[in-house]
Design a protein around this motif. Structure first.
Motif, PDB file in Angstrom:
ATOM      1  N   PRO A  54     -18.026   5.156   1.105  1.00  0.00           N
ATOM      2  CA  PRO A  54     -18.500   3.887   1.689  1.00  0.00           C
ATOM      3  C   PRO A  54     -17.533   3.291   2.709  1.00  0.00           C
ATOM      4  N   ALA A  55     -16.231   3.547   2.534  1.00  0.00           N
ATOM      5  CA  ALA A  55     -15.255   3.005   3.480  1.00  0.00           C
ATOM      6  C   ALA A  55     -15.241   3.775   4.797  1.00  0.00           C
ATOM      7  N   PHE A  56     -15.654   5.034   4.777  1.00  0.00           N
ATOM      8  CA  PHE A  56     -15.684   5.845   5.995  1.00  0.00           C
ATOM      9  C   PHE A  56     -16.661   6.995   5.791  1.00  0.00           C
ATOM     10  N   SER A  57     -17.830   6.877   6.411  1.00  0.00           N
ATOM     11  CA  SER A  57     -18.852   7.923   6.331  1.00  0.00           C
ATOM     12  C   SER A  57     -18.921   8.634   7.668  1.00  0.00           C
ATOM     13  N   CYS A  58     -18.870   9.962   7.617  1.00  0.00           N
ATOM     14  CA  CYS A  58     -18.834  10.715   8.870  1.00  0.00           C
ATOM     15  C   CYS A  58     -19.256  12.156   8.619  1.00  0.00           C
ATOM     16  N   LEU A  59     -19.959  12.746   9.595  1.00  0.00           N
ATOM     17  CA  LEU A  59     -20.287  14.167   9.562  1.00  0.00           C
ATOM     18  C   LEU A  59     -19.232  14.944  10.329  1.00  0.00           C
ATOM     19  N   TYR A 242      -9.154  10.639  12.716  1.00  0.00           N
ATOM     20  CA  TYR A 242      -9.321   9.456  11.868  1.00  0.00           C
ATOM     21  C   TYR A 242      -8.707   9.685  10.488  1.00  0.00           C
ATOM     22  N   THR A 243      -9.002  10.829   9.876  1.00  0.00           N
ATOM     23  CA  THR A 243      -8.496  11.067   8.525  1.00  0.00           C
ATOM     24  C   THR A 243      -6.974  11.180   8.511  1.00  0.00           C
ATOM     25  N   HIS A 244      -6.390  11.783   9.563  1.00  0.00           N
ATOM     26  CA  HIS A 244      -4.933  11.854   9.632  1.00  0.00           C
ATOM     27  C   HIS A 244      -4.334  10.476   9.876  1.00  0.00           C
ATOM     28  N   GLN A 245      -5.001   9.688  10.718  1.00  0.00           N
ATOM     29  CA  GLN A 245      -4.513   8.331  10.966  1.00  0.00           C
ATOM     30  C   GLN A 245      -4.616   7.492   9.698  1.00  0.00           C
ATOM     31  N   ALA A 246      -5.728   7.650   8.981  1.00  0.00           N
ATOM     32  CA  ALA A 246      -5.899   6.905   7.735  1.00  0.00           C
ATOM     33  C   ALA A 246      -4.838   7.306   6.721  1.00  0.00           C
ATOM     34  N   ALA A 247      -4.553   8.618   6.649  1.00  0.00           N
ATOM     35  CA  ALA A 247      -3.512   9.081   5.735  1.00  0.00           C
ATOM     36  C   ALA A 247      -2.146   8.535   6.138  1.00  0.00           C
ATOM     37  N   PHE A 248      -1.896   8.506   7.451  1.00  0.00           N
ATOM     38  CA  PHE A 248      -0.633   7.962   7.957  1.00  0.00           C
ATOM     39  C   PHE A 248      -0.487   6.495   7.569  1.00  0.00           C
ATOM     40  N   ILE A 249      -1.535   5.709   7.810  1.00  0.00           N
ATOM     41  CA  ILE A 249      -1.486   4.274   7.488  1.00  0.00           C
ATOM     42  C   ILE A 249      -1.304   4.067   5.985  1.00  0.00           C
ATOM     43  N   ARG A 250      -2.050   4.858   5.191  1.00  0.00           N
ATOM     44  CA  ARG A 250      -1.991   4.706   3.733  1.00  0.00           C
ATOM     45  C   ARG A 250      -0.605   5.078   3.196  1.00  0.00           C
ATOM     46  N   GLU A 251      -0.065   6.217   3.632  1.00  0.00           N
ATOM     47  CA  GLU A 251       1.226   6.668   3.121  1.00  0.00           C
ATOM     48  C   GLU A 251       2.367   5.792   3.619  1.00  0.00           C
ATOM     49  N   LYS A 252       2.250   5.325   4.862  1.00  0.00           N
ATOM     50  CA  LYS A 252       3.292   4.441   5.385  1.00  0.00           C
ATOM     51  C   LYS A 252       3.282   3.115   4.636  1.00  0.00           C
ATOM     52  N   ALA A 253       2.091   2.558   4.421  1.00  0.00           N
ATOM     53  CA  ALA A 253       1.985   1.296   3.696  1.00  0.00           C
ATOM     54  C   ALA A 253       2.511   1.436   2.275  1.00  0.00           C
ATOM     55  N   SER A 254       2.209   2.577   1.635  1.00  0.00           N
ATOM     56  CA  SER A 254       2.670   2.811   0.265  1.00  0.00           C
ATOM     57  C   SER A 254       4.191   2.889   0.201  1.00  0.00           C
ATOM     58  N   ALA A 255       4.790   3.637   1.137  1.00  0.00           N
ATOM     59  CA  ALA A 255       6.247   3.774   1.156  1.00  0.00           C
ATOM     60  C   ALA A 255       6.919   2.439   1.435  1.00  0.00           C
ATOM     61  N   MET A 256       6.348   1.658   2.375  1.00  0.00           N
ATOM     62  CA  MET A 256       6.929   0.352   2.700  1.00  0.00           C
ATOM     63  C   MET A 256       6.798  -0.613   1.528  1.00  0.00           C
ATOM     64  N   ALA A 257       5.640  -0.576   0.845  1.00  0.00           N
ATOM     65  CA  ALA A 257       5.451  -1.466  -0.309  1.00  0.00           C
ATOM     66  C   ALA A 257       6.439  -1.121  -1.419  1.00  0.00           C
ATOM     67  N   THR A 258       6.646   0.185  -1.640  1.00  0.00           N
ATOM     68  CA  THR A 258       7.603   0.616  -2.663  1.00  0.00           C
ATOM     69  C   THR A 258       9.002   0.109  -2.343  1.00  0.00           C
ATOM     70  N   LEU A 259       9.413   0.270  -1.081  1.00  0.00           N
ATOM     71  CA  LEU A 259      10.748  -0.164  -0.687  1.00  0.00           C
ATOM     72  C   LEU A 259      10.898  -1.683  -0.760  1.00  0.00           C
ATOM     73  N   ARG A 260       9.872  -2.406  -0.338  1.00  0.00           N
ATOM     74  CA  ARG A 260       9.952  -3.875  -0.390  1.00  0.00           C
ATOM     75  C   ARG A 260      10.032  -4.376  -1.832  1.00  0.00           C
ATOM     76  N   ASN A 261       9.293  -3.722  -2.724  1.00  0.00           N
ATOM     77  CA  ASN A 261       9.372  -4.108  -4.136  1.00  0.00           C
ATOM     78  C   ASN A 261      10.771  -3.829  -4.696  1.00  0.00           C
ATOM     79  N   LYS A 262      11.344  -2.691  -4.288  1.00  0.00           N
ATOM     80  CA  LYS A 262      12.695  -2.370  -4.745  1.00  0.00           C
ATOM     81  C   LYS A 262      13.715  -3.369  -4.205  1.00  0.00           C
ATOM     82  N   ILE A 263      13.549  -3.726  -2.932  1.00  0.00           N
ATOM     83  CA  ILE A 263      14.474  -4.701  -2.329  1.00  0.00           C
ATOM     84  C   ILE A 263      14.354  -6.043  -3.041  1.00  0.00           C
TER      85      ILE A 263
END
Length: 515
Positions: A54-59, A242-263
């Motif tokens: 539902p968040a991204f439908s594509c053929l 799109y899928t690579h960009q989405a993966a990039f955004i998701r993994e970058k956000a996850s890594a940044m959130a982890t680091l900010r929580n640690k800080i």
């Protein structure tokens, strides 16, 4: 615009010669939002991959697709062995259908977060890919075609709501027109712009562009990162991008959130340690008491439990010095000197902890800066791996072996289970802590954490005892006897089961079990 009518019209047109006369050999799914259809041709197989999240439908149309041996399920089995007779594009609608022999039809309804694939037999829906869209079970394909009045008269009449009139344009087209100051143009100029856009959409070039996200466009709008003359090439490259960009955004956000929580956690720990250090450094009364006792030993009589002495460190103001009446003044002074020495050791430990934590915070902030500067998936993953963050999102911190409560400024720790009781008492407990347990029954170990220079208040002991009673086999009794003793008198014998301990000295109090 990858699900826009104008793109799907070009796509279905391009698919017709590729699929005409082919036969379906497989139709399966390997996850709940993906369908793979394999068509056999005279040469290589042809694949349609429908990603219907539902968040991204594509053929997309991969050249190869290897089916997993496990975790895949056959779908639309009625299609297997049927030949493609044609493709039907519905007018002004984000849907097209592949037509098969024996009056079998597979409808691709590309309606954003309500995308679905529906199998028809003699124009009656017989199977849905997404069964949660109830209306699709009674869908009539003949109602999908829609009309648009492209006359100048309709344009003038609907000028105040052109988006409703030209509903096939979609958001990107209206953003494209807005960028050309469409609202400021005269009616004639607006009409000319509409005709020019319509002409581009009917004979498009395909663009992959980027603004807030990656998108496929049939007009030159946004930061163009790819340009194509064929719809299949365009949609495949778009899906990959799109899928690579989405993966990039998701993994970058996850890594940044982890680091900010640690800080944040490290900074909170640093502040608490800093406050504790200031408290201990400002509390020098043990050494002062010891010095005053040594200077006034002649005034201290046997059996005294306290004495008022002039404090030569503070203008000879009188202060009360507590004494143990069953030992000599010299022994009292030695005890206070020993406590002062322990305070000095604690100060050194706290200072070392602050220094270590400062370095850790600086390292984490440097890592965060590096991750923030990453601008591509491959380099991001290399950075995450190099900085030792590769598995952070998979790591789950082990839960503490206790529940923590607070009462009158004291921390009370309650063991979770038998194994946790042992860890709580013998790993997290210190000899100065107060240990509690419901007497003669199974239950949680409870610790009241010691605070330097403070006695355990009676109300804190009672509250901890209530928790010990409640977390035991006596929780339903009116009153429960609870053992209370310094942790230093609790030991474990070799071979004892989890949670079993020996208490060498104890006091028993009666309390009401209370959560």
């Amino acid at each position: 615009m990858h699900n826009n009518y104008y793109f799907l019209r070009q796509l279905s047109h391009a698919l017709t010669p590729l699929l005409q006369g082919t036969v379906v050999s497989e139709c399966f799914s390997q996850n709940k939002d993906e369908l793979i259809i394999r068509f056999e041709t005279r040469t290589d197989p042809f694949f349609i991959k429908a990603s219907l999240d539902p968040a991204f439908s594509c053929l997309s149309f991969p050249r190869e697709f290897n089916r997993a041996r496990k975790n895949s399920v056959d779908l639309f089995e009625k299609l297997i062995g049927h030949y493609v007779t044609g493709i039907r594009q519905f007018t002004n609608e984000r849907s097209f259908a592949i037509l098969f022999t024996e009056d079998i039809t597979l409808l691709f309804k590309m309606h954003g977060n309500r995308c679905n694939i529906i199998l028809f037999e003699k124009n009656i829906p017989i199977e849905l890919f997404r069964n949660n869209i109830a209306g699709d079970a009674t869908l009539d394909m003949d109602t999908l075609d829609r009309t648009i009045d492209w006359s100048y008269e309709a344009f003038l009449q609907k000028r105040s709501n052109l988006q409703a009139l030209y509903f096939t344009f979609g958001k990107i087209i209206w953003k494209y027109l807005a960028a050309k100051k469409f609202e400021t143009l005269s009616p004639e100029q607006q009409w000319q712009e509409i005709q020019a856009v319509k002409q581009q959409l009917e004979n498009p070039t395909y663009f992959i562009a980027q603004a807030d996200s990656v998108y496929l466009s049939l007009v030159r709008y946004g930061n163009i990162v790819g340009e194509f003359g064929e719809p299949l090439k365009a949609i495949n490259d778009f899906f990959y991008t799109y899928t690579h960009q989405a993966a990039f955004i998701r993994e970058k956000a996850s890594a940044m959130a982890t680091l900010r929580n640690k800080i944040q956690g490290s900074e909170q720990y640093y502040q608490k340690t800093f406050d504790k250090l200031a408290e201990v450094e400002n509390d020098q009364h043990y050494k002062i008491w010891a010095d005053l006792i040594m200077a006034n030993m002649h005034q201290i009589k046997p059996g005294m439990d306290k004495i008022m002495l002039p404090d030569f460190y503070h203008e000879n103001n009188l202060i009360e010095v507590k004494l143990k009446k069953d030992i000599s003044p010299q022994k009292n002074a030695e005890a206070y000197y020993r406590k002062a020495k322990n305070q000095h050791i604690e100060i050194q430990r706290l200072q070392q902890s602050l220094e270590t934590k400062e370095k850790e915070i600086a390292r984490l902030k440097q890592q965060l800066q590096i991750i923030e500067g990453a601008d591509e998936l491959k380099s991001l993953r290399k950075t995450i791996s190099r900085e030792g963050l590769a598995d952070e999102k998979e790591k789950q911190s082990a839960p503490l072996p206790f529940h923590e409560f607070e009462h009158s400024g004291f921390r009370i720790w309650v063991g979770r289970n038998a194994q946790s009781n042992d860890i709580l008492t013998f790993k997290y407990g210190f000899k100065e802590d107060l240990w509690l347990h419901a007497k003669d029954v199974a239950g949680s170990h409870v610790l009241i954490k010691y605070q330097s220079g403070k006695n355990f208040p009676k109300d804190v002991i009672e509250r901890a005892a209530q928790l010990a009673a409640y977390n035991s086999k006596r929780k339903t009794e009116t009153l429960c006897p609870v053992v209370v003793t310094p942790k230093k008198f609790v030991r474990k014998r070799k071979g004892d089961p989890a949670g079993a301990v020996v208490v060498e000295r104890e006091e028993v109090i009666l309390v009401e079990p209370m959560k």
